[in-house]
Scaffold this active site. Structure first.
Site, PDB file in Angstrom:
ATOM      1  N   PHE A  18      30.379  18.923   9.823  1.00  0.00           N
ATOM      2  CA  PHE A  18      31.263  18.429   8.770  1.00  0.00           C
ATOM      3  C   PHE A  18      31.214  16.906   8.663  1.00  0.00           C
ATOM      4  O   PHE A  18      31.134  16.351   7.568  1.00  0.00           O
ATOM      5  CB  PHE A  18      32.697  18.891   9.034  1.00  0.00           C
ATOM      6  CG  PHE A  18      32.914  20.360   8.810  1.00  0.00           C
ATOM      7  CD1 PHE A  18      32.889  20.886   7.533  1.00  0.00           C
ATOM      8  CD2 PHE A  18      33.123  21.215   9.877  1.00  0.00           C
ATOM      9  CE1 PHE A  18      33.081  22.240   7.317  1.00  0.00           C
ATOM     10  CE2 PHE A  18      33.319  22.569   9.675  1.00  0.00           C
ATOM     11  CZ  PHE A  18      33.292  23.089   8.391  1.00  0.00           C
ATOM     12  N   GLY A  19      31.263  16.191   9.792  1.00  0.00           N
ATOM     13  CA  GLY A  19      31.265  14.735   9.761  1.00  0.00           C
ATOM     14  C   GLY A  19      29.987  14.162   9.196  1.00  0.00           C
ATOM     15  O   GLY A  19      30.006  13.331   8.279  1.00  0.00           O
ATOM     16  N   GLU A 178      41.594  34.877  16.719  1.00  0.00           N
ATOM     17  CA  GLU A 178      40.836  35.507  15.643  1.00  0.00           C
ATOM     18  C   GLU A 178      39.827  36.517  16.185  1.00  0.00           C
ATOM     19  O   GLU A 178      39.661  37.611  15.624  1.00  0.00           O
ATOM     20  CB  GLU A 178      40.142  34.423  14.816  1.00  0.00           C
ATOM     21  CG  GLU A 178      41.130  33.613  13.982  1.00  0.00           C
ATOM     22  CD  GLU A 178      40.548  32.340  13.397  1.00  0.00           C
ATOM     23  OE1 GLU A 178      41.106  31.844  12.392  1.00  0.00           O
ATOM     24  OE2 GLU A 178      39.552  31.829  13.934  1.00  0.00           O
ATOM     25  N   ASP A 315      34.463  15.247  16.257  1.00  0.00           N
ATOM     26  CA  ASP A 315      34.959  15.770  17.525  1.00  0.00           C
ATOM     27  C   ASP A 315      34.614  14.907  18.727  1.00  0.00           C
ATOM     28  O   ASP A 315      35.258  15.013  19.770  1.00  0.00           O
ATOM     29  CB  ASP A 315      34.391  17.177  17.778  1.00  0.00           C
ATOM     30  CG  ASP A 315      34.878  18.190  16.757  1.00  0.00           C
ATOM     31  OD1 ASP A 315      35.827  17.864  16.017  1.00  0.00           O
ATOM     32  OD2 ASP A 315      34.312  19.296  16.687  1.00  0.00           O
ATOM     33  N   ALA A 326      38.013  20.349  11.821  1.00  0.00           N
ATOM     34  CA  ALA A 326      37.061  20.019  10.770  1.00  0.00           C
ATOM     35  C   ALA A 326      37.542  18.868   9.891  1.00  0.00           C
ATOM     36  O   ALA A 326      36.750  18.019   9.469  1.00  0.00           O
ATOM     37  CB  ALA A 326      36.786  21.249   9.911  1.00  0.00           C
ATOM     38  N   GLN A 327      38.844  18.813   9.596  1.00  0.00           N
ATOM     39  CA  GLN A 327      39.351  17.778   8.702  1.00  0.00           C
ATOM     40  C   GLN A 327      39.182  16.375   9.285  1.00  0.00           C
ATOM     41  O   GLN A 327      38.946  15.414   8.544  1.00  0.00           O
ATOM     42  CB  GLN A 327      40.817  18.041   8.363  1.00  0.00           C
ATOM     43  CG  GLN A 327      41.008  18.957   7.169  1.00  0.00           C
ATOM     44  CD  GLN A 327      40.373  18.400   5.905  1.00  0.00           C
ATOM     45  OE1 GLN A 327      40.410  17.208   5.629  1.00  0.00           O
ATOM     46  NE2 GLN A 327      39.783  19.284   5.119  1.00  0.00           N
TER      47      GLN A 327
END
Length: 493
Positions: A18-19, A178, A315, A326-327
């Site tokens: 993501f980054g 999950e 992270d 992720a944000q």
């Protein structure tokens, strides 16, 4: 940032999570040349790995090709490889790819290397309890889970059947919850009626955590709701329970009731993350500090102390106790790209990086999830709808969204699972690599050895480096290949 006038500013981005991906996309219109280096050819939507492991989605739906994502971005060059070292003085990164090593120069560096699974110093546990950080992890776990039911159906000894039908998930954070919920859905909704000799509904799903609550970062209310829903699904939740050993046939834990062994052939690890090895190397090169988890301590603007040309995001950074979600990666990646553009335009820096918390979500079962957004706490069906919308929003690519919705309909509205294929190669290949090493490295070593030998036609090594390199990789009928098949593989041992 001095640079030659006859070329554009060179930005190297390490990692296409993501980054890294969002940093690269944010530089689309910038007057720079971007080199994006990643160890795989795809961007991984890691939050949905558990759905690959439990047969809901295919790996392609959560891992679109990087080149396809960036096909309209002319200023980016995508390269495959793992960054093995960073020379901050020479401003170069050393990269290893299968069969080839190379070096890339940079003017500005963005390191977004993500995080790795942490076994808290017990890395040997990984042989018997895979984590949930990669496509390889998910496919191996899929082979373990579905293979366990198949092998349970073959046994007649009740103790063996119970061992195969006991599933242990370590870690009661979002990933662990999950996973446990979806295995319970498999056992109680998808698989009943498909086996002649076992009842999948008798499977035991055990969720273990050393803390005293599930989803402990979501607050007491949502944690309690999640625990209640897990119990309704038939999941056994063991809190304040510490794992002390893991082997091929079981797991040993210390609880308030004392030491206990749980017989289980299928274990999975969702407890703890650590910074990747590259974070330590980067810190050593730049003279930066790391925290206890190995994350690099960065300045408020995400640069390394004394090195304004190096940004670290996501992270792998230690800054203001930011969570590893992720944000944080997305926002810090965009922030680093914006800082680069401002510098090149001669503008003042934008100020320190400020994270905007958009909340946390975790799905427990079909139509049931928990969501914490600001002061809002939502659970049940409404939480599930919010989870669905957010994950569709961040799935990269229209095609991926469409196929994900179709597969979710099959799994959540019906009882099926679209992706139940599990092969022996998925089950055994990673164990073979751990056992015998990287085949590309062996080929390189064999070729180097052959080159160093005298070229005497009578010599056994006179076949030359090409022949030696080829023979260094086990073939289908080789002794190494046979040994791999005979070894205790990760899926059905």
């Amino acid at each position: 940032m001095p640079q030659r006038s006859d070329r554009r500013h060179r930005v190297v981005v390490v990692g296409a999570g993501f980054g890294g991906l969002f940093a690269t996309k944010s530089l689309r219109k910038a007057d720079v040349d971007v080199t994006l280096i990643n160890g795989t050819a795809y961007h991984l939507f890691q939050p949905l790995l558990y759905q690959v492991a439990t047969g809901i989605l295919s790996e392609g739906e959560i891992a679109p090709p990087i080149r396809e994502i960036l096909r309209r971005q002319d200023n980016v060059d995508v390269k495959l490889g793992w960054v093995s070292d960073i020379d901050v003085a020479a401003r170069t990164v050393a990269v290893e790819a299968p069969g080839i090593d190379y070096t890339v120069e940079y003017d500005t560096l963005i390191v977004a290397a993500g995080a790795s699974q942490s076994y808290f110093g017990n890395d040997k546990f990984a042989d018997h309890a895979p984590g949930m950080k990669s496509i390889d992890d998910a496919l191996e776990l899929r082979a373990r889970i579905f293979g366990a039911f198949e092998l349970a159906d073959l046994h007649t000894d009740p103790a063996e059947i119970e061992r195969w039908m006991t599933f242990v998930v370590v870690g009661a954070g979002p990933t662990g919850v999950e996973m446990a919920g979806q295995i319970a859905e498999l056992a109680h909704r998808t698989l009943p009626g498909q086996y002649k000799h076992i009842d999948p509904r008798k499977a035991r799903i055990i969720l273990i955590d050393a803390l005293d609550a599930v989803l402990n970062t979501f607050g007491d209310h949502l944690s309690t709701r999640a625990l209640r829903q897990l119990h309704l699904l038939g999941v056994e939740v063991e809190l304040e329970t510490k794992v002390v050993d893991v082997d091929a046939t079981g797991i040993e834990v210390d609880t308030k009731r004392g030491h206990q062994r749980i017989e289980s052939m299928t274990k999975m690890w969702a407890a703890g993350v650590a910074a990747p090895p590259l974070a330590r190397k980067l810190a050593e090169q730049a003279g930066a500090e790391t925290d206890r988890a190995g994350r690099v301590k960065v300045n408020p603007d995400c640069t390394l102390p004394g090195h304004p040309e190096i940004f670290a995001v996501g992270d792998m950074i230690s800054l203001n106790q930011l969570p590893g979600v992720a944000q944080v990666a997305i926002q810090s990646g965009r922030y680093a790209a914006d800082q680069i553009k401002r510098r090149l335009a001669g503008k003042e820096p934008a100020g320190p990086f400020k994270y905007f918390d958009k909340g946390s979500m975790a799905t427990i079962s079909r139509f049931s999830a928990v969501a914490s957004v600001g002061k809002l706490r939502v659970s049940g069906f409404l939480g599930w709808l919010m989870w669905l919308a957010v994950h569709l929003l961040y799935l990269v690519g229209f095609k991926n969204r469409v196929t994900a919705v179709l597969h979710w309909a099959v799994s959540f509205l019906g009882r099926g699972r679209s992706e139940r294929v599990a092969t022996f190669q998925q089950a055994y290949a990673r164990a073979a690599v751990r056992e015998y090493g990287d085949p590309f490295e062996r080929r390189k070593a064999a070729a180097a050895e052959a080159m160093s030998q005298p070229s005497d036609p009578a010599s056994p090594s006179a076949s030359g480096p090409a022949t030696s390199a080829t023979s260094a990789t086990p073939g289908p009928g080789s002794a190494e290949s046979g040994a791999t098949s005979a070894s205790a593989g990760p899926a059905i041992r």
